[in-house]
Design an enzyme around this catalytic site. Sequence first.
Site, PDB file in Angstrom:
ATOM      1  N   THR A 186       0.906  -1.109  -0.039  1.00 27.29           N
ATOM      2  CA  THR A 186       0.209   0.031  -0.066  1.00 27.29           C
ATOM      3  C   THR A 186       0.952   1.172  -0.013  1.00 27.29           C
ATOM      4  O   THR A 186       2.194   0.906   0.268  1.00 27.29           O
ATOM      5  CB  THR A 186      -0.836  -0.026   1.277  1.00 27.29           C
ATOM      6  N   GLU A 329      -6.061  -3.744  -1.305  1.00 20.47           N
ATOM      7  CA  GLU A 329      -6.180  -4.884  -0.422  1.00 20.47           C
ATOM      8  C   GLU A 329      -7.482  -5.456  -1.363  1.00 20.47           C
ATOM      9  O   GLU A 329      -7.747  -6.636  -0.917  1.00 20.47           O
ATOM     10  CB  GLU A 329      -6.725  -4.285   0.695  1.00 20.47           C
ATOM     11  N   LYS A 434     -14.790  16.511  11.493  1.00 19.44           N
ATOM     12  CA  LYS A 434     -16.005  16.808  12.487  1.00 19.44           C
ATOM     13  C   LYS A 434     -15.987  17.980  13.142  1.00 19.44           C
ATOM     14  O   LYS A 434     -15.288  18.714  13.931  1.00 19.44           O
ATOM     15  CB  LYS A 434     -15.501  15.888  13.691  1.00 19.44           C
ATOM     16  N   TRP A 439     -20.173  15.302  10.840  1.00 24.51           N
ATOM     17  CA  TRP A 439     -19.345  15.215   9.770  1.00 24.51           C
ATOM     18  C   TRP A 439     -19.525  16.314   8.622  1.00 24.51           C
ATOM     19  O   TRP A 439     -20.664  16.359   8.145  1.00 24.51           O
ATOM     20  CB  TRP A 439     -19.418  13.856   9.225  1.00 24.51           C
TER      21      TRP A 439
HETATM   22  P1  AMP Z   1      -4.910   2.394  -2.878  1.00 27.62           P
HETATM   23  O1  AMP Z   1      -4.706   1.331  -2.100  1.00 27.62           O
HETATM   24  O2  AMP Z   1      -3.721   3.384  -3.247  1.00 27.62           O
HETATM   25  O3  AMP Z   1      -5.669   1.995  -4.223  1.00 27.62           O
HETATM   26  O4  AMP Z   1      -6.028   3.492  -2.324  1.00 27.62           O
HETATM   27  C1  AMP Z   1      -7.354   3.299  -1.996  1.00 27.62           C
HETATM   28  C2  AMP Z   1      -8.096   4.112  -1.591  1.00 27.62           C
HETATM   29  O5  AMP Z   1      -8.425   5.170  -2.628  1.00 27.62           O
HETATM   30  C3  AMP Z   1      -9.391   3.835  -1.137  1.00 27.62           C
HETATM   31  O6  AMP Z   1      -9.475   3.326  -0.085  1.00 27.62           O
HETATM   32  C4  AMP Z   1     -10.238   5.032  -1.117  1.00 27.62           C
HETATM   33  O7  AMP Z   1      -9.930   5.974  -0.051  1.00 27.62           O
HETATM   34  C5  AMP Z   1      -9.884   5.769  -2.144  1.00 27.62           C
HETATM   35  N1  AMP Z   1     -10.498   5.606  -3.742  1.00 27.62           N
HETATM   36  C6  AMP Z   1     -10.276   4.768  -4.503  1.00 27.62           C
HETATM   37  N2  AMP Z   1     -11.340   4.764  -5.313  1.00 27.62           N
HETATM   38  C7  AMP Z   1     -12.208   6.036  -4.928  1.00 27.62           C
HETATM   39  C8  AMP Z   1     -13.229   6.479  -5.254  1.00 27.62           C
HETATM   40  N3  AMP Z   1     -13.989   6.241  -6.586  1.00 27.62           N
HETATM   41  N4  AMP Z   1     -14.161   7.538  -4.787  1.00 27.62           N
HETATM   42  C9  AMP Z   1     -13.233   8.036  -3.323  1.00 27.62           C
HETATM   43  N5  AMP Z   1     -12.128   7.291  -3.080  1.00 27.62           N
HETATM   44  C10 AMP Z   1     -11.679   6.513  -3.643  1.00 27.62           C
END
Ligand code: AMP
Length: 539
Positions: A186, A329, A434, A439
């Site tokens: 990640t 993940e 918050k 929120w």
């Molecule tokens: P990564 O593991 O780097 O791909 O990041 C994943 C995170 O990207 C998710 O947990 C979200 O917080 C964010 N994310 C992915 N797609 C979206 C989406 N369509 N809208 C909002 N957040 C997103």
Amino acid sequence: MTDLITPSTMQDFPLTIQHLFGHGRTVHADSRVVTYTGETIREATFAQVAERADRLAGALARLGIRPGDRVGTFLWNNQEHMEAYLAIPCMGAVLHTLNIRLFPEQLAYVINHGHDRVLLVDASIAPLLARVRDQLTTVEHIIVVGEGDTSGLGDILDYESLLAAESEGFDYPEINEREAAAMCFTSGTTGHPKGVAYSHRSIWLHSASTTSAQTIAINQGDRLLVIVPMFHVMAWGMPYAGWWTGADLIMPAQFLQAAPLADLIARTKPTFTGAVPTILNDILHNAADADLSSLREIVCGGSAVPRSLMVAFDQTFGVRVTQAWGMTETSPLAAIASVPRGTAPEDELDWRARTGRVLPGVEIRICDDAGAVLPWDGQAQGEIEIRGPWITASYYLDDAPEKFHDGWLRTGDVGSIEPNGFLQISDRAKDVIKSGGEWISSVDLENELMGHPAVREAAVVGVPDEKWDERPMACIVAAEGTDPDPAELRDYLAGRVAKWWLPERWTFVDEVPKTSVGKFDKKVLRARYAADELTVVEI
Ligand code: AMP
């Protein structure tokens, strides 16, 4: 009397990448992997790529790589990376795709933590690896792809020479579908990055899902432009799905800016691509005359996709942008904003602008802070939890019990779910604002602000406030040639969000800081605010 419970009579066929590999190389021998060099375009058929992947497997075996060993790739999206995608998992080893944009200490950490024994490195970025070479404790061999400055890497091997020294074919071992095939870390905005190991089975099932018409329908008629880095969640599954179905794979290498992408699209006529909003924004602002008409659809995600960006793509290029949601993940595809049947055309955008509808094959729910499951009523807000056959069950050598809840993965995203399974993310849990105990969704504020013509990018972060504990602060990147006034932007927002959401604090920045995978890095903005480094206007 017969037993009521009898074993299934179906074959126990292993769901491995070997099957994908074998299918693509035979059934789709003439499909192509196309790599951009910035000027020219080089092509190889699937048959040729497969033959070279066999040689790569042979070379790696000769270097001592055995099933279970990790092989790291430090490569752009190109033909050689595809060869590694095929050879490494199919020989039973684990493909560890390394994010070339990690800070040096994180890069050294993930290579050591992953126990990578061999690295495949693109010569053009060899100096980035050279900076950490003396910290690498497990790497025995470095194989360099292409020509460039490799000083500082120590002894190296040349990719092409290794392949040339091998003979045709490779005797692939039998593989258990539950073994790790690939590993991604990640992006780790706080603390060390966490490793996610995908099994052969999870990749097989995720790939099958991406070929479904219910999701992104990758098929033999496609030419896939693989913009998402192959080190970022397996390029959202496109390389394997494309290989399996015989879609051509178009690899942009390091040429990811608007102008070269527009050139590549004009020359290769892709039918489908996926990218984060930052890339689409760049194309919109810097290549608005590009001809994108060959694209049937663009899937966009990785962060919230502003509605205004979708409208602009419709109007400027005539191309539909579909929002998707997922994470490292989740392999990553977990939800896609496909419009529910029966929706009137004028209402479609309301659905498309939402985060996405849960995919067949995975399950989602939302939970409150105490862990109680909340209803799918479109109102209740909670942390999204997810489970399914392509969702990680643990992190690599890291228990992280706080990330799991009764067999579900806690995503760290906060949102609501409609009765029809449509998800709406309002924030990352760590970015939630918050105010007076209520929120405020930074994502909603950002999406609205980015709809204003004078706003190129907008990030909203929570900052401490004496009266309300926390209040939103808007960080704006002005569109070229504009000088927006905070009061005007606030008025613009006033009709669009609740009055008590309106930010009092405004700051203008040249660029929103981004993480190594191109997301807004709000941690940096909050730190700059705390250190008094931003010029803030209060209204
Ligand atoms: P990564 O593991 O780097 O791909 O990041 C994943 C995170 O990207 C998710 O947990 C979200 O917080 C964010 N994310 C992915 N797609 C979206 C989406 N369509 N809208 C909002 N957040 C997103």
